[in-house]
Design an enzyme around this catalytic site. Structure first.
Site, PDB file in Angstrom:
ATOM      1  N   HIS A  55     -30.939 -43.237-107.311  1.00  0.00           N
ATOM      2  CA  HIS A  55     -31.475 -42.620-106.076  1.00  0.00           C
ATOM      3  C   HIS A  55     -31.534 -41.094-106.211  1.00  0.00           C
ATOM      4  CE1 HIS A  55     -31.307 -46.412-103.775  1.00  0.00           C
ATOM      5  NE2 HIS A  55     -30.195 -46.635-104.446  1.00  0.00           N
ATOM      6  N   TYR A 112     -19.675 -45.208-103.964  1.00  0.00           N
ATOM      7  CA  TYR A 112     -20.494 -44.171-103.327  1.00  0.00           C
ATOM      8  C   TYR A 112     -19.669 -42.940-102.971  1.00  0.00           C
ATOM      9  CZ  TYR A 112     -24.980 -46.526-103.070  1.00  0.00           C
ATOM     10  OH  TYR A 112     -26.183 -47.082-103.394  1.00  0.00           O
ATOM     11  N   ASN A 146     -31.774 -50.601 -98.737  1.00  0.00           N
ATOM     12  CA  ASN A 146     -33.024 -50.434 -99.466  1.00  0.00           C
ATOM     13  C   ASN A 146     -34.189 -50.914 -98.613  1.00  0.00           C
ATOM     14  OD1 ASN A 146     -32.009 -49.392-101.948  1.00  0.00           O
ATOM     15  ND2 ASN A 146     -31.420 -51.439-102.608  1.00  0.00           N
TER      16      ASN A 146
END
Length: 487
Positions: free
Chosen positions: A55, A338, A128
């Site tokens: 990303h 993350y 997504n």
């Protein structure tokens, strides 16, 4: 001297000449004592933080979420209680596999990362534009991404690695079919749906738990590109999706999405015919219909791309009372990965940056020190190291922070032996085949052409394995691939 129009160095000192270095004579060498030159060059060398491993290229915008259906029967989450309630939001769209300089019109999933700045903290839904993914277990994720990146020897994209991995992991079949179909290249970020993808949990004031999936349906309609259109657009404007969003919001053509949820009672998961925590699967709408709960509108662009988009740190671990996780193995892995990526890229106090700190509530904790300690959140002042309050708890000081037991999540019943479970009666083909069968003839032809354009570049053994997988999804699907490859 307080006039803000004066150019200064980083320590606030006025700069008399910013165009000429300090040298020993007109033609002489430069002097190390030119601290102004050193400061500019040293900062320039450090202007980039590591780009995201995935990303990497994206764009962001702020907006509002307006609740149109009260969900208090399912959750105590503040932003889902009270019809008409508005919550500030931030969203980051992205491609997945490309680097910062890659084109927006690549065949690639699109990231759809949404943050709600709620009264009880930030809630992130990091998903997504597809309801599924290639994997169901996060331990495979680094290997998968290695196949999507550049070959370590040639530094070129590697179809052999990509298809070899998919051939050994048929759980990817559903997402591969989505990616290679007409849905694989969204025309822009406005005209695509978004999904939380994972299964999350809700719990209400009675302590009842529900499983939930989030859906964001574009009100702009869905537009995708063919391979030919995408190839042309990549050459004309590699920043096409970024530009489209900027122009739409600048022109006050504010993009909107209808927000829906699917809700499953906790007990249903034990008997449902598919694993509801498997990220490679969807919940059929016939079993769990979409429930419309609100509207998302994007209406404000960031003022500084680097500060507000490049350093945006969304994570599925950003949860609030009333919203929880599930046994989804991919989600469980992302809860760590993350936030850890943000600590590495931006710094341990990344949550004090304006885009990341809570906007509607104060962050109070005992964490101190680290890079940027004492940085002031513009909404609530310094959160870490900015005062002399105790950095431990519990404590007996007047300003002692209290736990909020009223927000405790109900216990989750677990059952089973700890083990590394391999594939166990998992159906990797039915939903991929169902998707193939709803395509029209033209779309089937384009799907096969797209797959074989890449699959034709790999070794025969991998081609044969993939044909077996396609055939198990649908006999016609496999037959067309086999014939197109000349097998």
């Amino acid at each position: 001297m307080t006039n803000k129009s004066y150019l200064t160095s980083q320590n606030g000192a006025p700069i008399a000449d910013d165009q000429n270095s300090l040298s020993a004579g007109k033609r002489g060498p430069l002097l190390l004592q030119d601290w102004q030159l050193i400061e500019k060059l040293a900062h320039f060398n450090r202007e980039r933080i590591p780009e995201r491993v995935v990303h990497a290229k994206g764009t962001g915008a702020y907006g509002t979420f307006t609740l149109t259906k009260d969900l208090s029967d399912y959750t105590i989450a503040d932003h889902f209680n009270g019809v008409g309630k508005q919550t500030e939001t931030f969203i980051r769209f992205s491609t997945v596999g490309g680097e910062m300089g890659s084109a927006d019109a690549e065949r690639d999933p699109r990231g759809f990362g949404l943050r709600f700045y709620t009264a009880n903290g930030n809630h992130d839904v990091v998903g997504n534009n597809t309801p599924t993914f290639f994997l169901r277990d996060g331990i495979k994720f680094p290997d998968f991404i290695h196949t999507q990146k550049r070959n370590p020897k040639t530094n070129l994209k590697d179809p052999q690695a990509m298809w070899d991995f998919w051939a050994e992991n048929p759980e990817a079949m559903h997402q591969v079919t989505i990616l290679m179909s007409d849905r694989g290249i969204p025309a822009n970020y406005r005209q695509m749906h978004g999904y939380g993808s994972h299964t999350f949990s809700l719990w209400n004031a009675k302590g009842e738990r529900f499983w939930v999936k989030f859906h964001f349906k574009s009100q702009q309609g869905i537009v995708n590109l063919t391979n030919e259109q995408a190839d042309k657009l990549k050459g004309i404007d590699p920043d096409s999706s970024q530009r489209d969003l900027v122009l739409a919001i600048t022109d006050k053509n504010f993009p909107k999405w209808t927000v829906n949820v699917q809700i499953m009672p906790e007990a249903d998961a034990n008997t449902y015919h598919i694993n509801p925590f498997d990220l490679t699967k969807v919940w059929p709408h016939s079993d769990y219909p979409l429930i419309e709960i609100g509207e998302l509108e994007l209406n404000r662009l960031p003022e500084n791309y680097f500060a507000e988009v490049e350093q945006a740190a969304l994570s599925p671990s950003n949860l609030v009372p009333g919203i929880g996780v599930s046994p989804d193995k991919m989600l469980q892995a992302r809860l760590f990965a993350y936030a850890d990526a943000h600590r590495y890229r931006v710094g341990t106090n990344y949550n004090q940056l304006p885009v990341n700190c809570p906007h509607a509530t104060q962050a109070n904790h005992h964490q101190r020190g680290g890079a940027m300690a004492g940085t002031a959140c513009p909404y609530h002042g310094s959160q870490t190291g900015g005062d002399a309050s105790p950095n431990y708890g519990p404590n007996t000081t007047p300003e002692a922070l209290q736990e909020s037991s009223q927000f405790a999540e109900p216990p989750l019943r677990l059952d089973g032996e700890a083990d590394r479970y391999s594939r166990y009666n998992q159906d990797d083909y039915t939903q991929a085949g169902n998707l193939y069968r709803i395509f029209g003839e033209d779309e089937k032809q384009r799907l096969v052409a797209t797959i074989c354009g890449s699959l034709s570049q790999v070794t025969l053994d991998v081609q044969q394995k993939m044909v077996v997988h396609f055939t198990k999804a649908d006999a016609d699907y496999g037959d067309r691939i086999s014939k197109a490859l000349g097998l």
